[in-house]
Design an enzyme around this catalytic site. Sequence first.
Site, PDB file in Angstrom:
ATOM      1  CB  THR A 161      18.771 -22.866 -10.516  1.00  0.00           C
ATOM      2  OG1 THR A 161      18.856 -22.901 -11.936  1.00  0.00           O
ATOM      3  CG2 THR A 161      20.159 -22.696  -9.927  1.00  0.00           C
ATOM      4  NE  ARG A 189      22.603 -19.768 -20.641  1.00  0.00           N
ATOM      5  CZ  ARG A 189      22.144 -19.782 -19.391  1.00  0.00           C
ATOM      6  NH1 ARG A 189      22.080 -20.928 -18.733  1.00  0.00           N
ATOM      7  NH2 ARG A 189      21.759 -18.676 -18.800  1.00  0.00           N
ATOM      8  CB  VAL A 190      28.660 -21.221 -20.075  1.00  0.00           C
ATOM      9  CG1 VAL A 190      29.106 -21.125 -18.621  1.00  0.00           C
ATOM     10  CG2 VAL A 190      29.425 -22.325 -20.799  1.00  0.00           C
ATOM     11  N   GLY A 191      25.813 -20.748 -18.281  1.00  0.00           N
ATOM     12  CA  GLY A 191      25.057 -19.771 -17.497  1.00  0.00           C
ATOM     13  C   GLY A 191      25.867 -19.230 -16.333  1.00  0.00           C
ATOM     14  CG  ASP A 192      23.622 -17.477 -13.149  1.00  0.00           C
ATOM     15  OD1 ASP A 192      23.009 -18.305 -13.860  1.00  0.00           O
ATOM     16  OD2 ASP A 192      23.208 -17.096 -12.039  1.00  0.00           O
ATOM     17  CB  THR A 212      18.158 -19.148  -8.762  1.00  0.00           C
ATOM     18  OG1 THR A 212      17.210 -19.663  -9.719  1.00  0.00           O
ATOM     19  CG2 THR A 212      17.405 -18.515  -7.617  1.00  0.00           C
ATOM     20  N   GLY A 213      18.016 -17.484 -11.530  1.00  0.00           N
ATOM     21  CA  GLY A 213      17.249 -16.571 -12.375  1.00  0.00           C
ATOM     22  C   GLY A 213      17.821 -16.563 -13.777  1.00  0.00           C
ATOM     23  N   GLY A 215      20.353 -16.236 -16.130  1.00  0.00           N
ATOM     24  CA  GLY A 215      21.781 -16.241 -15.842  1.00  0.00           C
ATOM     25  C   GLY A 215      22.550 -15.090 -16.469  1.00  0.00           C
TER      26      GLY A 215
HETATM   27  N1  ASP Z   1      20.512 -19.212 -13.477  1.00  0.00           N
HETATM   28  C1  ASP Z   1      20.242 -20.388 -14.237  1.00  0.00           C
HETATM   29  C2  ASP Z   1      20.815 -20.215 -15.621  1.00  0.00           C
HETATM   30  O1  ASP Z   1      20.649 -19.170 -16.206  1.00  0.00           O
HETATM   31  C3  ASP Z   1      18.790 -20.729 -14.369  1.00  0.00           C
HETATM   32  C4  ASP Z   1      17.947 -20.516 -13.136  1.00  0.00           C
HETATM   33  O2  ASP Z   1      18.443 -20.168 -12.079  1.00  0.00           O
HETATM   34  O3  ASP Z   1      16.707 -20.719 -13.224  1.00  0.00           O
HETATM   35  O4  ASP Z   1      21.367 -21.149 -16.148  1.00  0.00           O
END
Ligand code: ASP
Length: 303
Positions: A161, A189-192, A212-213, A215
């Site tokens: 990300t 799916r919706v992430g952060d 990032t990580g 979500g």
């Molecule tokens: N945060 C992002 C998500 O969960 C993925 C990522 O940052 O690696 O969609």
Amino acid sequence: MTTQSSYSIAIHGGAGNDRQQSAREARIEDSLLSILTQGRAMLDDGAAALDTVVHCTRLLEDDPLYNAGYGAVPNCAGRFELEASVMDGRTLKAGAVTNVDNIRNPVDLARRIMDETAHIMLAGQGAADFAAANGLASVSQTYFQEGWRKHATTDKDTYGTVGAVARDRHGNLAAATSTGGQAGKLPGRVGDSPLIGAGNSADNEGCAVSCTGWGEDFMRTALAAQVCFLISRQGLDAHAAAHAAIEYLVAKVNGNGGFILVDRIGNIATAASSASLRCAWIEQGGEIKTALQASIRIARAAS
Ligand code: ASP
């Protein structure tokens, strides 16, 4: 009151589990350096933080090294669904987009939604229709398949990300984040990353932050909003706020990931619970710095 003439900027290429310096990491470092150099030229010329973070994020989206735009990772059905957001710390206006599968640069669409509508987020077909009506570049899934093939030849862990935060010479802050989301996610799916207050936030009184990580961890803890609040309302400095927020993420949900931030006076902090956080930054108009890991790290419990 700090000097009106200095600026700060940080960009990231995602949190990951790898620790080793590899050929791929060297390529990421080169890419971050070149993109940050462009960001610096803009801010040096007096560009707005908002324009600069959108520009840097667009460049990150166009590089297949990252899981965003061209190099986005597929969902479990083999399709590419992208998300992005942008926030202006001066006005607290924000724009976001989720579940788009034919937009070359989701961050540009997020900006357009912010500028041209009374809404913050558009999703799916409505977002695609709005993009077409506004003349944004559209691509087919083949474009993302090609980018993904390039991404996958160098990256086995599928992280990446991207995001950018900046404080311009006028003291205005802005943040942008863009992603293909988790590899193998469920369709829809919706992430952060597109959620203001979870994966992205900016407030001139606090900071600009891009996360990032995993979500869901950032959504459950409203992490980006928390970091801003710790600075704007609790009076913490950038380092203390970053430390407190990453500690909270781990303590509450054993969260996996990290973030970059620039605070209202231009100080930069990077924090993570993940093994790596690829990032580069310029603090107060100084030298470019790059790192594979966050400067503040809190270990997660083994899961
Ligand atoms: N945060 C992002 C998500 O969960 C993925 C990522 O940052 O690696 O969609």
